[in-house]
Design an enzyme around this catalytic site. Structure first.
Site, PDB file in Angstrom:
ATOM      1  N   SER A 130      14.656  -6.834 -35.338  1.00  0.00           N
ATOM      2  CA  SER A 130      16.038  -7.073 -34.888  1.00  0.00           C
ATOM      3  C   SER A 130      16.799  -5.671 -34.820  1.00  0.00           C
ATOM      4  O   SER A 130      16.351  -4.865 -35.561  1.00  0.00           O
ATOM      5  CB  SER A 130      16.540  -7.792 -35.875  1.00  0.00           C
ATOM      6  OG  SER A 130      17.815  -7.963 -35.756  1.00  0.00           O
ATOM      7  N   LYS A 184      12.155 -14.091 -38.641  1.00  0.00           N
ATOM      8  CA  LYS A 184      13.190 -13.318 -37.586  1.00  0.00           C
ATOM      9  C   LYS A 184      13.819 -14.602 -37.027  1.00  0.00           C
ATOM     10  O   LYS A 184      15.031 -14.239 -36.664  1.00  0.00           O
ATOM     11  CB  LYS A 184      12.426 -12.562 -36.606  1.00  0.00           C
ATOM     12  CG  LYS A 184      12.830 -12.242 -35.106  1.00  0.00           C
ATOM     13  CD  LYS A 184      14.148 -11.348 -35.737  1.00  0.00           C
ATOM     14  CE  LYS A 184      14.901 -10.750 -34.409  1.00  0.00           C
ATOM     15  NZ  LYS A 184      14.944 -11.494 -33.233  1.00  0.00           N
ATOM     16  N   HIS A 187      16.520 -15.387 -39.297  1.00  0.00           N
ATOM     17  CA  HIS A 187      17.633 -14.218 -39.135  1.00  0.00           C
ATOM     18  C   HIS A 187      18.535 -14.399 -38.153  1.00  0.00           C
ATOM     19  O   HIS A 187      19.634 -14.454 -38.148  1.00  0.00           O
ATOM     20  CB  HIS A 187      16.935 -12.812 -39.083  1.00  0.00           C
ATOM     21  CG  HIS A 187      17.659 -11.735 -38.474  1.00  0.00           C
ATOM     22  ND1 HIS A 187      18.173 -11.681 -37.154  1.00  0.00           N
ATOM     23  CD2 HIS A 187      18.341 -10.712 -39.121  1.00  0.00           C
ATOM     24  CE1 HIS A 187      18.991 -10.603 -36.905  1.00  0.00           C
ATOM     25  NE2 HIS A 187      19.155  -9.816 -38.255  1.00  0.00           N
ATOM     26  N   ASN A 188      18.173 -14.747 -36.859  1.00  0.00           N
ATOM     27  CA  ASN A 188      18.719 -15.039 -35.745  1.00  0.00           C
ATOM     28  C   ASN A 188      19.856 -16.376 -35.948  1.00  0.00           C
ATOM     29  O   ASN A 188      20.825 -16.450 -35.431  1.00  0.00           O
ATOM     30  CB  ASN A 188      18.016 -15.538 -34.657  1.00  0.00           C
ATOM     31  CG  ASN A 188      17.430 -14.042 -34.017  1.00  0.00           C
ATOM     32  OD1 ASN A 188      17.364 -12.857 -34.758  1.00  0.00           O
ATOM     33  ND2 ASN A 188      17.173 -13.978 -32.643  1.00  0.00           N
ATOM     34  N   GLU A 191      22.500 -15.223 -37.858  1.00  0.00           N
ATOM     35  CA  GLU A 191      23.343 -14.501 -36.812  1.00  0.00           C
ATOM     36  C   GLU A 191      24.089 -15.532 -36.138  1.00  0.00           C
ATOM     37  O   GLU A 191      25.452 -14.975 -35.940  1.00  0.00           O
ATOM     38  CB  GLU A 191      22.510 -13.772 -35.989  1.00  0.00           C
ATOM     39  CG  GLU A 191      23.104 -12.806 -35.012  1.00  0.00           C
ATOM     40  CD  GLU A 191      21.966 -12.337 -34.124  1.00  0.00           C
ATOM     41  OE1 GLU A 191      21.120 -11.503 -34.611  1.00  0.00           O
ATOM     42  OE2 GLU A 191      22.148 -12.329 -32.919  1.00  0.00           O
TER      43      GLU A 191
HETATM   44  N1  LIG Z   1      16.880  -7.316 -25.803  1.00  0.00           N
HETATM   45  C1  LIG Z   1      17.058  -7.519 -27.255  1.00  0.00           C
HETATM   46  O1  LIG Z   1      18.229  -6.854 -27.644  1.00  0.00           O
HETATM   47  C2  LIG Z   1      16.048  -7.755 -28.019  1.00  0.00           C
HETATM   48  C3  LIG Z   1      16.061  -7.777 -29.306  1.00  0.00           C
HETATM   49  C4  LIG Z   1      14.962  -8.083 -30.135  1.00  0.00           C
HETATM   50  C5  LIG Z   1      13.924  -8.671 -29.446  1.00  0.00           C
HETATM   51  N2  LIG Z   1      13.699  -8.754 -28.072  1.00  0.00           N
HETATM   52  C6  LIG Z   1      12.366  -9.147 -27.611  1.00  0.00           C
HETATM   53  O2  LIG Z   1      11.675  -7.923 -27.108  1.00  0.00           O
HETATM   54  C7  LIG Z   1      11.095  -8.327 -25.902  1.00  0.00           C
HETATM   55  C8  LIG Z   1      11.362  -7.437 -24.980  1.00  0.00           C
HETATM   56  O3  LIG Z   1      12.569  -7.591 -24.393  1.00  0.00           O
HETATM   57  P1  LIG Z   1      13.276  -6.791 -23.267  1.00  0.00           P
HETATM   58  O4  LIG Z   1      14.702  -7.417 -23.309  1.00  0.00           O
HETATM   59  O5  LIG Z   1      13.085  -5.231 -23.345  1.00  0.00           O
HETATM   60  O6  LIG Z   1      12.414  -7.164 -22.044  1.00  0.00           O
HETATM   61  P2  LIG Z   1      12.326  -8.713 -21.267  1.00  0.00           P
HETATM   62  O7  LIG Z   1      13.504  -8.395 -20.092  1.00  0.00           O
HETATM   63  O8  LIG Z   1      12.406  -9.714 -22.288  1.00  0.00           O
HETATM   64  O9  LIG Z   1      10.906  -8.427 -20.466  1.00  0.00           O
HETATM   65  C9  LIG Z   1      10.617  -7.585 -19.415  1.00  0.00           C
HETATM   66  C10 LIG Z   1       9.278  -6.850 -19.607  1.00  0.00           C
HETATM   67  O10 LIG Z   1       8.344  -8.084 -19.881  1.00  0.00           O
HETATM   68  C11 LIG Z   1       7.393  -7.379 -18.905  1.00  0.00           C
HETATM   69  N3  LIG Z   1       6.573  -8.806 -18.443  1.00  0.00           N
HETATM   70  C12 LIG Z   1       7.017  -9.896 -17.809  1.00  0.00           C
HETATM   71  N4  LIG Z   1       5.992 -11.073 -18.012  1.00  0.00           N
HETATM   72  C13 LIG Z   1       4.834 -10.116 -17.867  1.00  0.00           C
HETATM   73  C14 LIG Z   1       3.316 -10.520 -17.786  1.00  0.00           C
HETATM   74  N5  LIG Z   1       3.195 -11.675 -17.185  1.00  0.00           N
HETATM   75  N6  LIG Z   1       2.758  -9.516 -18.015  1.00  0.00           N
HETATM   76  C15 LIG Z   1       2.935  -8.258 -18.220  1.00  0.00           C
HETATM   77  N7  LIG Z   1       4.205  -7.921 -18.608  1.00  0.00           N
HETATM   78  C16 LIG Z   1       5.169  -8.986 -18.125  1.00  0.00           C
HETATM   79  C17 LIG Z   1       7.831  -6.864 -17.709  1.00  0.00           C
HETATM   80  O11 LIG Z   1       7.124  -6.072 -16.839  1.00  0.00           O
HETATM   81  P3  LIG Z   1       7.451  -5.807 -15.501  1.00  0.00           P
HETATM   82  O12 LIG Z   1       8.289  -4.475 -15.551  1.00  0.00           O
HETATM   83  O13 LIG Z   1       6.306  -5.515 -14.831  1.00  0.00           O
HETATM   84  O14 LIG Z   1       8.161  -6.887 -14.904  1.00  0.00           O
HETATM   85  C18 LIG Z   1       8.897  -5.923 -18.394  1.00  0.00           C
HETATM   86  O15 LIG Z   1       8.271  -4.906 -18.932  1.00  0.00           O
HETATM   87  C19 LIG Z   1      11.271  -9.861 -25.783  1.00  0.00           C
HETATM   88  O16 LIG Z   1      10.190 -10.806 -26.277  1.00  0.00           O
HETATM   89  C20 LIG Z   1      12.576 -10.067 -26.149  1.00  0.00           C
HETATM   90  O17 LIG Z   1      12.929 -11.590 -26.682  1.00  0.00           O
HETATM   91  C21 LIG Z   1      14.805  -8.355 -27.382  1.00  0.00           C
END
Ligand SMILES: NC(=O)c1ccc[n+]([C@@H]2O[C@H](COP(=O)([O-])OP(=O)(O)OC[C@H]3O[C@@H](n4cnc5c(N)ncnc54)[C@H](OP(=O)(O)O)[C@@H]3O)[C@@H](O)[C@H]2O)c1
Length: 481
Positions: A130, A184, A187-188, A191
């Site tokens: 988080s 987690k 936590h959300n 939130e």
């Molecule tokens: N954003 C936040 O504030 C936040 C906070 C806490 C946790 N999270 C979690 O962290 C994770 C990443 O979040 P994010 O916002 O950085 O990214 P995201 O938009 O959720 O995901 C995009 C990423 O996933 C990859 N991807 C999607 N499908 C795939 C597949 N089938 N095989 C391999 N790679 C794949 C994409 O690769 P390509 O570039 O090739 O498309 C890209 O690198 C998520 O689970 C999210 O829930 C996010």
């Protein structure tokens, strides 16, 4: 390729690339990176030469770049993306290696994945992370599950990148398999409740006092110097102060009033329902977002009658102080409910979760970081098996101080026709849990009447049923709940 990286990151969107940069910035870490599409890898390498990343362009190369036991953190879109990456890594990793899913996975998926991956001899760790993108870069709060064996390797790495609160890293081995993602998720959920409570406080102050968003920003900034001090209060002041560049209006007045959700609030509530834990504040916050997001229904319902009189408080300062106290009391309820869910989840899934340690790792890095989490960890330090968090002495003192104000605010909101579902449901929970006797006795009587569901008596042991359709005498019965 020579194995020189002690840690790898798969998935280089905003969270993964920031986490990779955070890892690379800590002494002793060399980070291998991989992304499905090559472009993100190339951009990261080009923009951050200082990180000394080892770029890789297929899973075999990625595995070859890692020293043993290989450790990789997956940061991809949660769901099928996570399963796809796990399948690829399992093919190139060996027994003893560690796969960490840092995405927002549903804890039951993590339990399933851990079980499947364990059969290959590879460790699988679901870790809740988080703090959003800033947290990932500078220090998030991390909630890892998984085996004790994987924690030996992973612990020092995660400690090196976590936020620090009063000298302590905001990471702890929460429990086995899905425990980290469960915590987690809650936590959300908390939130959601915290954000909704803050939104209700803003709405009441605005409609009751006529203060502008910028003036209310000052109120929140002031609150942030006291017992309500927290990240969410701090950013609320920032959002309220923001002026829209295009119209010159407060930004909050030009944002469409429909709140989105990515699902973790709903998971928290669904799980709580199955566990039989009343997380009413979190549920109301989740439903409030749903209600806001049905413009077609809201347009029709706008015809419904409301109170005739305009809402205007007489003593502005006194009202604002009442709202502050109502917010604090309701917030304690939300946390108490959330911790209750963690306790129930731990009992159901066989996790040994140290609730005080959870309060501690939420003190920095995460979205719900707040001054008063110290009080939560104090409460659990004093009484580790505290059955109802909000009965700890510090919180009892707050309720003594706040309850009259809390009741005034809920009454004022009801009379003025201002929706305050999180404030009022928190107060109802408070009154319910502290009640000497609840009308549940009548509900049980009704259940026995139409369904012969039986009841217990207050004055003797056993299970009973009244012959409602017969002569209405009472008989002893089998317990059918
Ligand atoms: N954003 C936040 O504030 C936040 C906070 C806490 C946790 N999270 C979690 O962290 C994770 C990443 O979040 P994010 O916002 O950085 O990214 P995201 O938009 O959720 O995901 C995009 C990423 O996933 C990859 N991807 C999607 N499908 C795939 C597949 N089938 N095989 C391999 N790679 C794949 C994409 O690769 P390509 O570039 O090739 O498309 C890209 O690198 C998520 O689970 C999210 O829930 C996010």
């Amino acid at each position: 390729m020579a194995a020189t990286a002690n840690i790898g990151v798969v998935g280089l969107a905003v969270m993964g690339s920031n986490l990779a940069r955070n890892l690379a910035s800590r002494e002793g870490n060399t980070v291998a990176v991989y992304n499905r599409s090559r472009e993100k890898t190339d951009t990261l390498i080009a923009e951050h030469p200082e990180a000394g990343f080892i770029p890789t362009y297929d899973y075999t190369e990625f595995a070859a770049a890692l020293t043993k036991p290989r450790t990789a953190i997956i940061m991809v879109k949660a769901g099928t993306g996570t399963d796809a990456v796990i399948n690829e890594l399992v093919n190139v990793f060996e027994p003893g290696d560690i796969i960490v899913d840092g995405g927002n996975a549903l804890f039951t998926d993590t339990i399933r994945r851990e079980k499947a991956v364990r059969e290959t001899g590879i460790n699988f760790v679901g870790a809740g992370i988080s703090g959003g993108e800033e947290g990932a870069l500078h220090g998030p709060s991390i909630m890892p599950g998984g085996s004790d064996e994987s924690w030996v390797t992973l612990g020092p790495i995660l400690k090196s990148i976590a936020a620090v609160a009063e000298g302590e890293p905001c990471v702890t081995h929460v429990g086995h398999d899905g425990a980290g993602h469960f915590v987690k998720m809650v936590h959300n959920g908390i939130e959601y409740a915290d954000m909704q409570l803050i939104a209700e406080a803003y709405d009441l102050i605005r409609r009751g006092t006529g203060k502008s968003p910028a003036e209310i920003a000052d109120v929140f900034a002031e609150w942030n110097t006291g017992e309500l001090e927290s990240y969410l209060i701090e950013i609320t002041a920032e959002v309220l102060r923001q002026v829209d560049g295009e119209t010159g209006k407060p930004l909050v007045d030009v944002i469409l009033d429909q709140a989105g959700a990515k699902g973790t609030g709903a998971w928290t509530v669904q799980t709580a329902l199955s566990l039989g834990v009343p997380v009413s504040g979190i549920a109301e916050a989740t439903f409030a977002r749903s209600l806001s997001s049905h413009p077609e229904q809201r347009a029709v319902a706008a015809e419904l009658p409301g109170p005739q009189e305009a809402f205007q408080v007489d003593d502005v300062d006194a009202f604002i102080e009442d709202v502050r106290l109502a917010l604090f009391a309701s917030k304690i309820v939300a946390y108490s409910q959330g911790f209750d869910e963690i306790r129930a989840g731990a009992a159901e899934y066989g996790w040994n979760i140290d609730l005080g340690a959870i309060a501690k790792i939420w003190r920095a890095g995460c979205i719900i970081r707040a001054q008063f989490l110290n009080r939560l960890s104090d409460a659990y330090a004093a009484t580790p098996d505290l059955p109802v968090l909000m009965t700890a002495p510090y919180f009892v003192e707050v309720f003594e101080r706040a309850q009259a104000a809390w009741r005034r605010v809920v009454v004022a909101a009801a009379q003025a026709g201002i929706p305050s579902p999180a404030f009022s449901s928190s107060l109802a929970y408070f009154d319910g849990i502290r009640a000497d006797r609840l009308p549940a006795a009548l509900v049980q009587g009704q259940r026995d009447f139409f369904g012969a569901h039986t009841y217990k008596r207050i004055d003797k042991p056993g299970t009973f049923h009244t012959l409602w359709s017969g002569d209405r005498t009472e008989i002893e019965a089998e317990d059918t709940h």
